[in-house]
Design an enzyme around this catalytic site. Structure first.
Site, short mmCIF file in Angstrom:
data_model
loop_
_atom_site.label_atom_id
_atom_site.label_comp_id
_atom_site.label_asym_id
_atom_site.label_seq_id
_atom_site.Cartn_x
_atom_site.Cartn_y
_atom_site.Cartn_z
N ASP A 224 0.87 -1.16 0.00
CA ASP A 224 0.00 0.00 0.00
C ASP A 224 0.92 1.23 0.00
O ASP A 224 2.11 1.13 0.28
CB ASP A 224 -0.95 -0.01 1.20
C1 BGC Z 1 -5.06 3.24 0.10
C2 BGC Z 1 -5.08 2.28 -1.06
C3 BGC Z 1 -4.90 3.04 -2.36
C4 BGC Z 1 -3.60 3.81 -2.30
C5 BGC Z 1 -3.29 4.60 -3.54
C6 BGC Z 1 -3.88 4.19 0.06
O1 BGC Z 1 -4.09 5.25 0.95
O2 BGC Z 1 -5.09 2.53 1.32
O3 BGC Z 1 -6.28 1.54 -1.07
O4 BGC Z 1 -4.95 2.20 -3.47
O5 BGC Z 1 -3.67 4.72 -1.20
O6 BGC Z 1 -4.14 5.69 -3.64
#
Ligand code: BGC
Length: 819
Positions: free
Chosen positions: A225
């Site tokens: 993530d």
């Molecule tokens: C989220 C993810 C997301 C990523 C990119 C993170 O804050 O938990 O689900 O895909 O950001 O935006």
């Protein structure tokens, strides 16, 4: 024979190999032009493809229903169709990989991302995810199922350790991922932010290597993530292929050095790179030479699909005297904060810039004619003061004191800014200040709230006087901007209608914590008083029917912040009661990302939960209210009478929201309806519940258990009949219980379901096959699944609390299944 990607990996220098194991920027990997390797691009996310850039503004996209709305459809085929459409959206943004679906389970009712996840049940979640991924990948767009695993809350989300015993992991939280790997062949998985039993999932060898790759035979990639990988050798060795976003933090030169120091083997690097190249080959990114372009493609067929899906996910919870669908011809009072404001999605990384937003008012006006409608706002439900609109002049300084000549100046639109990229290429985002100026001309005289929250220090001056102060001396960490921001600070100012006020915001960036974003929200709003409710009552009294559009919005249902209550925010409960007292034909349309308490339920005629259904929100809701479409939804999450009834509500802070860096999943396998059933707690509405405009009956349950002893397989057949007068849909739900188990097991567990569409009087015989896993529990010490001897109850029902039709089957011997 050596494959193409093996040849490629072996032609690369170590530096080139390592370069593919981190992002180049926020949303892409580096190309390697020397070897003709293209650039892989990713985009969020679950309810549409946002494209690159920041979360605000950006190229427009189609907004589909959010996860819980899709969960409520119980329609695997529909999710496949949506997956196909989303693949087209992803391609329109020049990307190859979608950062979706989100399949964490509804462990609580307060998770800020509850809206993004399908359900509290692992099998419903798993089957819907399989449909969605199948649709996406049929078009060569990769899914990235997330967040692997144990990310069921937004509290201290980047550091908390989810303490989950292995049985609950295997029987609940891992299940959607397991199906995505085994049944949908997902090409991508995203590790979660949290630690799992003490170790970050992005470096959890048990999770990424033993379970995912050895047991499930996964051959796709695992990406972190965003900013969720925290080490070099431990992540690479444990099985994390890709560190996101770029540029590299713990990889790049550090990984080259780790290889040279013998901490990571060249073979391990080679395997990680092969996984990335395989993904590039699968999605076509390897040979993608097209010029990067992001397009806004507002397609008629996507509009129609979104509208249909919105109605299919809407859950009719109450319909006294068949007040719905609306057949009456008189006037309709359209009341509430969500009536004229279209609530189409939740907040955070799933948000996007939609092509358009249809409000319930617009939807009803199109369906019934605007002359029949009367309006009153009644109450507010915003969490933050509404962002100021119009143009803002901004001066930037590469110091913390707003002094000297600005290094760059620009004009921005509106009072919300997120700085992902250095403005003008000149501003040093690691240490800058900015002065933003706007003019505000109020429409009404009286007290106004001026609010500010920021990832960074900020204060707001109106006509030179400081009104809201979140500058360094006052700043406290809060629940905004992914836990990087403060809570909103609000000050009061008297204003006169028509006069212009000068609003200045002074912003100073703050040393980055995890995400390293700087962001700011400044809003001005007018509190609504008793007279707003009185106006709504007057409008309702004069109308034949009153529809109250209430709920939450993406400020509450958002990534980065859990809820602190499941009551309707503001004075909405009061509004509903007052309107219902004035008009017995009061219908409540809820839009929330999860359960809410309904103290007024007995006072209103009907309740429809419409969630956040995407850009066609108002049309989908109007379709259901008028009967142009049936309310096709069934609850994917139990609605409790009160928050305290929920399993994760406890006196023990370690159970929720967490204590000393840990959140302990004490309830084990008893989440959602499994908990209510076990403790005999009546929910407000059970899991799987939903009314339609017709009625259904189940009959002739037949269970073929001839193979049960041998291999645990059973086939269940039942007849479904539409016994009402209108066409409609029903979800046949199959629950299993093992009353004689040697370990505590849930009294009911959903193992199969099917959604059927039938005309009045029509019947259909359906068959639901079950395999041995449907009867098994996981034995942690022995490391296998076990079907015990004894009697099992097979139940087909219309919801989790329905007795339905039952049959008993039994077996003599134990059946052990490997992991
Ligand atoms: C989220 C993810 C997301 C990523 C990119 C993170 O804050 O938990 O689900 O895909 O950001 O935006």
């Amino acid at each position: 024979m050596t494959s193409r990607i093996e040849k490629l990996v072996d032609q690369m220098t170590l530096e080139e190999q390592v370069s593919l194991l981190s992002g180049e920027d926020f949303w892409s990997l580096p190309a390697i032009s020397r070897l003709g390797i293209g650039k892989l691009r990713v985009t969020d996310g679950p309810n549409g493809a946002r494209g690159g850039g920041s979360l605000i503004g950006g190229v427009k996209s189609a907004a589909f229903p959010v996860g819980i709305a899709l969960g409520a459809t119980w329609n695997v085929g529909l999710l496949e169709e949506i997956g196909v459409a989303l693949a087209e959206e992803v391609k329109s943004k020049g990307a190859h990989v979608s950062l979706a679906p989100t399949v964490n389970l509804h462990r609580t009712v307060s998770n800020g991302r509850n809206f993004e996840c399908y359900s509290e049940d692992p099998i419903l979640t798993a089957k819907l995810a399989v449909g969605y991924i199948g649709g996406l990948q049929s078009q060569r767009v990769s899914a990235t199922i997330k967040h692997f695993v144990g990310n069921e809350s937004e509290i201290e989300r980047t550091t908390i350790s989810s303490e989950i015993d292995e049985r609950a992991l295997r029987e609940l939280y891992l299940v959607p991922f397991e199906h995505a790997v085994k049944d949908a062949g997902t090409w991508g998985i995203m590790s979660s932010y949290n630690r799992l039993n003490g170790t970050y999932t992005s470096e959890n060898q048990w999770l990424l290597d033993q379970v995912l790759r050895n047991e499930w035979r996964y051959d796709g990639i695992v990406m972190s993530d965003w900013f969720g990988s925290h080490a070099t050798a431990p992540t690479v060795n444990a099985g994390l292929d890709l560190e996101m976003p770029g540029p590299a933090r713990d990889r790049g030169e550090k990984l080259v050095a780790a290889v040279e120091a013998g901490e990571v083997s060249r073979d391990t690097v080679r395997i990680r790179v092969l996984n990335i190249l395989r993904l590039m080959e699968r999605t076509g990114a390897l040979d993608d030479r097209s010029a990067f372009e992001e397009k806004a493609e507002d397609r008629a067929e996507h509009r129609a699909l979104i509208r249909r899906a919105g109605a299919e996910g809407a859950v009719l919870l109450k319909n006294a005297d068949d007040i719905l669908p609306l057949v009456a011809q008189g006037t309709i009072a359209v009341i509430g904060p969500n009536a004229r404001t279209a609530q189409i999605m939740g907040g955070g990384s799933a948000q996007l810039n939609p092509h358009y937003r249809v409000s319930p008012w617009d939807g009803l006006a199109a369906a019934l004619g605007v002359e029949r409608l009367r309006y009153a706002e009644g109450a507010l439900n915003n969490r933050f003061e509404p962002a100021v609109t119009g143009s803002m002049a901004v001066d930037y300084f590469n110091n913390a004191t707003l002094t000297g000549e600005p290094v760059f100046s620009e004009r921005l639109n509106g009072g919300e800014v997120m700085w992902f990229y250095p403005p003008g290429g000149k501003v040093d985002l690691t240490g800058f200040s900015a002065r933003l100026g706007a003019t505000f001309t109020p429409e009404h005289s009286g007290a106004h709230n001026v609010g500010v929250y920021a990832a960074g220090y900020a204060r707001v001056l109106v006509d030179g006087v400081v009104i809201a102060d979140a500058s360094a001396a006052h700043w406290q960490p809060g629940r905004t901007y992914f836990e990087e921001g403060c809570d909103e600070v609000v000050g009061l100012v008297e204003m006169t209608a028509g006069r212009s006020y000068e609003v200045v915001v002074e912003f100073v960036s703050k040393p980055a914590r995890v995400l390293g974003i700087s962001a700011l929200h400044v809003g001005i709003g007018r509190p609504l008083g008793d007279e707003a409710i009185a106006d709504a009552v007057a409008v309702a009294r004069d109308a034949e029917t009153a529809i109250v559009f209430v709920g939450r919005n993406g400020e509450w249902d958002t990534e980065g912040s859990d809820l602190t209550s499941i009551a309707l925010p503001g004075r909405q409960d009061e509004l509903i009661r007052a309107v219902a007292a004035a008009n017995p034909r009061t219908i409540v349309v809820l839009q929330t990302g999860g359960p809410i308490e309904m103290p007024w339920l007995g006072e209103v005629a009907a309740v429809l939960e419409a969630w956040y259904p995407g850009q066609e929100a108002g049309n989908a809701i109007a379709d259901v209210l008028t009967g142009a479409a049936g309310p096709g939804g069934r609850l994917p999450q139990t609605f409790p009478i009160k928050w305290a009834d929920h399993p994760a509500q406890s006196q023990d802070r370690e159970v929720y929201p967490g204590l000393d860096g840990k959140v302990r999943y004490e309830e084990g396998v008893f989440i959602g309806y499994r908990h209510y059933e076990r403790h005999g707690i009546a929910p407000l509405f059970p899991f799987g519940f939903g009314l339609g405009y017709t009625s259904f009956a189940l009959d002739d349950l037949e269970v073929d258990a001839s193979g049960f002893e041998a291999d645990g397989a059973v086939t269940v057949s039942v007849t479904v009949e539409n016994t009402g007068k209108r066409p409609g849909s029903e979800v046949v739900q199959l629950y299993i219980s093992d009353p004689e188990a040697s370990v505590p097991r849930p009294g009911r567990e959903l193992k199969a379901f099917e959604k059927v569409f039938l005309g009045p009087g029509e019947k259909l015989r359906i068959t639901l096959p079950l395999d041995a896993r449907a009867f098994a529990f996981y034995r942690v010490e022995a490391k296998h699944w076990l079907v015990e001897p004894g009697t099992f109850v097979v139940r087909v029902a219309q919801n989790a609390a329905d007795e339905g039709l039952t049959a008993e089957i039994s077996r003599q011997n134990r059946l052990m299944l490997p992991v």
